[in-house]
Design a protein around this motif. Structure first.
Motif, PDB file in Angstrom:
ATOM      1  N   PHE A   1       0.851  -1.192   0.000  1.00 28.05           N
ATOM      2  CA  PHE A   1       0.000   0.000   0.000  1.00 28.05           C
ATOM      3  C   PHE A   1       0.882   1.236   0.000  1.00 28.05           C
ATOM      4  O   PHE A   1       1.962   1.249   0.598  1.00 28.05           O
ATOM      5  N   ARG A   2       0.413   2.272  -0.654  1.00 28.85           N
ATOM      6  CA  ARG A   2       1.146   3.538  -0.735  1.00 28.85           C
ATOM      7  C   ARG A   2       0.661   4.465   0.390  1.00 28.85           C
ATOM      8  O   ARG A   2      -0.540   4.678   0.577  1.00 28.85           O
ATOM      9  N   ILE A   3       1.603   5.041   1.128  1.00 27.23           N
ATOM     10  CA  ILE A   3       1.264   5.914   2.260  1.00 27.23           C
ATOM     11  C   ILE A   3       0.868   7.289   1.739  1.00 27.23           C
ATOM     12  O   ILE A   3       1.667   7.976   1.095  1.00 27.23           O
ATOM     13  N   VAL A   4      -0.369   7.697   2.025  1.00 30.82           N
ATOM     14  CA  VAL A   4      -0.857   9.007   1.570  1.00 30.82           C
ATOM     15  C   VAL A   4      -1.074   9.970   2.739  1.00 30.82           C
ATOM     16  O   VAL A   4      -1.397  11.139   2.517  1.00 30.82           O
ATOM     17  N   GLY A   5      -0.907   9.500   3.970  1.00 31.73           N
ATOM     18  CA  GLY A   5      -1.103  10.385   5.117  1.00 31.73           C
ATOM     19  C   GLY A   5      -0.489   9.801   6.372  1.00 31.73           C
ATOM     20  O   GLY A   5      -0.447   8.581   6.556  1.00 31.73           O
ATOM     21  N   LEU A   6       0.010  10.682   7.241  1.00 32.73           N
ATOM     22  CA  LEU A   6       0.574  10.296   8.534  1.00 32.73           C
ATOM     23  C   LEU A   6      -0.093  11.153   9.607  1.00 32.73           C
ATOM     24  O   LEU A   6      -0.128  12.380   9.493  1.00 32.73           O
ATOM     25  N   PHE A   7      -0.618  10.508  10.641  1.00 30.53           N
ATOM     26  CA  PHE A   7      -1.333  11.243  11.684  1.00 30.53           C
ATOM     27  C   PHE A   7      -0.659  11.050  13.037  1.00 30.53           C
ATOM     28  O   PHE A   7       0.028  10.069  13.292  1.00 30.53           O
ATOM     29  N   ASP A   8      -0.884  12.021  13.898  1.00 28.71           N
ATOM     30  CA  ASP A   8      -0.373  11.984  15.273  1.00 28.71           C
ATOM     31  C   ASP A   8      -1.433  12.620  16.166  1.00 28.71           C
ATOM     32  O   ASP A   8      -1.601  13.839  16.173  1.00 28.71           O
ATOM     33  N   ILE A   9      -2.163  11.793  16.913  1.00 26.50           N
ATOM     34  CA  ILE A   9      -3.219  12.319  17.781  1.00 26.50           C
ATOM     35  C   ILE A   9      -2.747  12.452  19.223  1.00 26.50           C
ATOM     36  O   ILE A   9      -3.526  12.820  20.106  1.00 26.50           O
ATOM     37  N   GLY A  10      -1.470  12.144  19.482  1.00 26.18           N
ATOM     38  CA  GLY A  10      -0.934  12.305  20.824  1.00 26.18           C
ATOM     39  C   GLY A  10      -1.123  11.117  21.732  1.00 26.18           C
ATOM     40  O   GLY A  10      -0.827  11.200  22.922  1.00 26.18           O
ATOM     41  N   MET A  11      -1.613   9.994  21.212  1.00 29.61           N
ATOM     42  CA  MET A  11      -1.789   8.778  22.007  1.00 29.61           C
ATOM     43  C   MET A  11      -0.914   7.695  21.406  1.00 29.61           C
ATOM     44  O   MET A  11      -1.200   7.184  20.316  1.00 29.61           O
ATOM     45  N   PRO A  12       0.191   7.312  22.075  1.00 30.36           N
ATOM     46  CA  PRO A  12       1.132   6.347  21.492  1.00 30.36           C
ATOM     47  C   PRO A  12       0.497   5.021  21.130  1.00 30.36           C
ATOM     48  O   PRO A  12       0.913   4.373  20.169  1.00 30.36           O
ATOM     49  N   GLU A  13      -0.526   4.582  21.885  1.00 32.88           N
ATOM     50  CA  GLU A  13      -1.132   3.289  21.582  1.00 32.88           C
ATOM     51  C   GLU A  13      -1.855   3.277  20.243  1.00 32.88           C
ATOM     52  O   GLU A  13      -2.074   2.208  19.665  1.00 32.88           O
ATOM     53  N   TYR A  14      -2.215   4.458  19.746  1.00 33.16           N
ATOM     54  CA  TYR A  14      -2.820   4.545  18.417  1.00 33.16           C
ATOM     55  C   TYR A  14      -1.795   4.992  17.371  1.00 33.16           C
ATOM     56  O   TYR A  14      -1.720   4.442  16.280  1.00 33.16           O
ATOM     57  N   ASP A  15      -1.010   6.022  17.720  1.00 31.85           N
ATOM     58  CA  ASP A  15      -0.036   6.542  16.754  1.00 31.85           C
ATOM     59  C   ASP A  15       1.047   5.522  16.424  1.00 31.85           C
ATOM     60  O   ASP A  15       1.691   5.624  15.380  1.00 31.85           O
ATOM     61  N   GLY A  16       1.260   4.546  17.308  1.00 31.57           N
ATOM     62  CA  GLY A  16       2.321   3.583  17.081  1.00 31.57           C
ATOM     63  C   GLY A  16       1.875   2.255  16.518  1.00 31.57           C
ATOM     64  O   GLY A  16       2.705   1.337  16.388  1.00 31.57           O
ATOM     65  N   ARG A  17       0.580   2.115  16.154  1.00 32.78           N
ATOM     66  CA  ARG A  17       0.155   0.807  15.642  1.00 32.78           C
ATOM     67  C   ARG A  17      -0.932   0.867  14.571  1.00 32.78           C
ATOM     68  O   ARG A  17      -1.131  -0.101  13.847  1.00 32.78           O
ATOM     69  N   GLU A  18      -1.659   1.989  14.444  1.00 27.56           N
ATOM     70  CA  GLU A  18      -2.846   2.009  13.589  1.00 27.56           C
ATOM     71  C   GLU A  18      -2.506   2.244  12.115  1.00 27.56           C
ATOM     72  O   GLU A  18      -1.667   3.076  11.777  1.00 27.56           O
ATOM     73  N   VAL A  19      -3.185   1.478  11.255  1.00 32.66           N
ATOM     74  CA  VAL A  19      -3.084   1.632   9.803  1.00 32.66           C
ATOM     75  C   VAL A  19      -4.506   1.619   9.243  1.00 32.66           C
ATOM     76  O   VAL A  19      -5.280   0.702   9.524  1.00 32.66           O
ATOM     77  N   PHE A  20      -4.857   2.631   8.473  1.00 31.57           N
ATOM     78  CA  PHE A  20      -6.164   2.694   7.825  1.00 31.57           C
ATOM     79  C   PHE A  20      -6.013   2.401   6.342  1.00 31.57           C
ATOM     80  O   PHE A  20      -5.137   2.975   5.667  1.00 31.57           O
ATOM     81  N   ILE A  21      -6.861   1.509   5.832  1.00 28.84           N
ATOM     82  CA  ILE A  21      -6.916   1.238   4.398  1.00 28.84           C
ATOM     83  C   ILE A  21      -8.379   1.277   3.975  1.00 28.84           C
ATOM     84  O   ILE A  21      -9.283   1.147   4.817  1.00 28.84           O
ATOM     85  N   PRO A  22      -8.674   1.478   2.686  1.00 27.46           N
ATOM     86  CA  PRO A  22     -10.070   1.524   2.239  1.00 27.46           C
ATOM     87  C   PRO A  22     -10.803   0.214   2.535  1.00 27.46           C
ATOM     88  O   PRO A  22     -10.194  -0.874   2.559  1.00 27.46           O
ATOM     89  N   LEU A  23     -12.101   0.315   2.751  1.00 29.53           N
ATOM     90  CA  LEU A  23     -12.903  -0.848   3.132  1.00 29.53           C
ATOM     91  C   LEU A  23     -12.853  -1.938   2.063  1.00 29.53           C
ATOM     92  O   LEU A  23     -12.709  -3.132   2.388  1.00 29.53           O
ATOM     93  N   ALA A  24     -12.964  -1.545   0.788  1.00 22.64           N
ATOM     94  CA  ALA A  24     -12.942  -2.556  -0.277  1.00 22.64           C
ATOM     95  C   ALA A  24     -11.607  -3.297  -0.309  1.00 22.64           C
ATOM     96  O   ALA A  24     -11.565  -4.523  -0.512  1.00 22.64           O
TER      97      ALA A  24
END
Length: 417
Positions: free
Chosen positions: A188-211
């Motif tokens: 998958f090609r990375i189109v965005g990087l987020f940082d919400i200030g919570m390491p448990e999410y910023d250090g493990r979460e990956v979002f891809i389209p539902l299909a």
């Protein structure tokens, strides 16, 4: 209720005169104690409200306020129909089908890490404010198709990935068409990087389209859950009950964010209540100071009270004079504390920035840096409660000394004065 004569005497008794400064100083400290107690309670409750609001927003920002899972198995076949039924319920703002799974991620430079993949419709991801506000690089407009992904910034940094790089998702045990088990991978090609200030999410979460998630996890035309968002997260319990009634006797399991994070939520509630109790004791101690200062004032003015009684002053007048003395100290301190606390809580951001500038060096670790950005949320109901409590304790503290003053026997006071 209080006549000019009573107001005049109360004011004269509160003023410091020669030989009476100790009583006036004690009254001043009582006023200061009430003011600081009320101000501290308003400020701390506002900060605790801000902490609670920010923590809850971060906990539920990437998750639905309540989630509908299949009771058995790992897929919901008729997820679109189910989402439409749930979205029609009162109090439900949005119903979002998603797919969740654990994968191994590998990067172009050879880095590898475990991660949690979420398959979500592109428009649903753009509607999640916490992701939109926390996006540091890239754009959510490019999220879509079959090969795009949005990653947590800490996860990308740990793997040495940058915006535009390829990340490969590896599913260690993917079942093939011939029922064999073999790893499955897809880039998958990375189109965005987020940082919400919570390491448990910023250090493990990956979002891809539902299909793309459906194809990757082998869930064609299915989802693993439906996440629901409500208008008021604090009032999620009634909506949860409505969802359970709607899905009664159907193969679904319903959990809300309060139940899923019960330990964190309970800890925040308990801490908030304990802080309220502790700071209430500060106001109570200040109220006892009013009792002591007013008792000393009554003892000091015993001869004056006896003279007033012999001149025709009734017990009620004496009672009102000392009630007014105590109420001036207690209610004045409460109002000063109210103004001080409300002023600090309303300008908390500016004061915090000034303190950080004076400190010069950060005193929070990076993963706790969000604590320096907590808002102070003033709840009008809590402020009214604090005001009522401060005024009530102040007035109660004046009753016994005033009653004792009214009960002084003039003959005995003049004989022993």
């Amino acid at each position: 209720m209080f006549g000019p004569f009573e107001r005049m005497l109360a004011w004269r008794y509160l003023r410091a005169r020669k030989g009476e400064r100790f009583v006036s100083i004690t009254a001043a400290f009582s006023l200061l104690g009430i003011a600081l107690g009320v101000a501290a309670l308003i400020i701390v409750m506002a900060v605790m409200n801000g902490f609670r609001q920010d923590l809850i927003a971060r906990i539920i920002g990437l998750n639905g306020h309540l989630t509908v899972h299949p009771a058995s198995g790992r897929s919901l076949a008729a997820y679109e129909t189910l989402a439409a039924r749930l979205a029609a319920l009162p109090g439900v703002a949005q119903a979002v089908p998603t797919i969740e799974g654990q994968v191994l991620l590998t990067g172009q430079q050879g880095g590898a890490a475990g991660g949690a993949v979420r398959g979500i419709a592109p428009e649903a991801l753009r509607a999640r404010g916490v992701i939109a506000r926390g996006l540091r690089l890239g754009s959510l407009e490019g999220f879509g198709g079959d090969d795009t992904a949005v990653l947590g910034l800490r996860l990308a940094a740990r793997m040495g990935l940058r915006l535009g790089d390829q990340v490969t998702l590896v599913l260690p045990q993917a079942r093939g068409a011939d029922f064999s088990v073999a790893p499955k991978q897809r880039a998958f090609r990375i189109v965005g990087l987020f940082d919400i200030g919570m390491p448990e999410y910023d250090g493990r979460e990956v979002f891809i389209p539902l299909a793309a998630a459906q194809a990757f996890f082998g869930l064609e035309q299915a989802a693993s859950q439906v996440e629901l968002f409500v208008a008021d997260p604090d009032q999620v319990a009634p909506v949860t009950e409505a969802v359970r009634r709607l899905l009664a006797r159907q193969p679904y399991r319903v959990t809300d964010w309060q139940g899923a994070n019960s330990s964190i939520y309970a800890a925040v509630v308990v801490e908030r209540n304990v802080m309220f109790l502790i700071l209430t004791l500060v106001i109570l101690v200040a109220a006892f100071n009013i009792i002591s200062s007013l008792t000393m004032l009554v003892k000091d003015k015993g001869r004056d009270i006896a003279i007033l009684r012999t001149m025709g002053a009734r017990q009620g007048a004496i009672l009102r004079i000392f009630l007014l003395c105590g109420a001036t100290v207690g209610c004045g301190g409460t109002l000063i504390g109210f103004l001080l606390g409300l002023g600090i809580a309303s300008n908390f951001d500016g004061l915090r920035a000034a303190l950080l500038a004076l400190e010069g060096t950060p005193f929070f670790r990076p993963e706790l840096l969000f604590l320096t950005q907590l808002p102070a949320v003033v709840d009008p109901r809590e402020v009214v409660l604090v005001l009522a409590m401060g005024l009530g304790l102040s007035l109660l503290a004046t009753l016994y000394p005033s009653w004792r003053a009214a009960r002084i026997d003039p003959a005995r006071a003049l004989r022993h004065g």
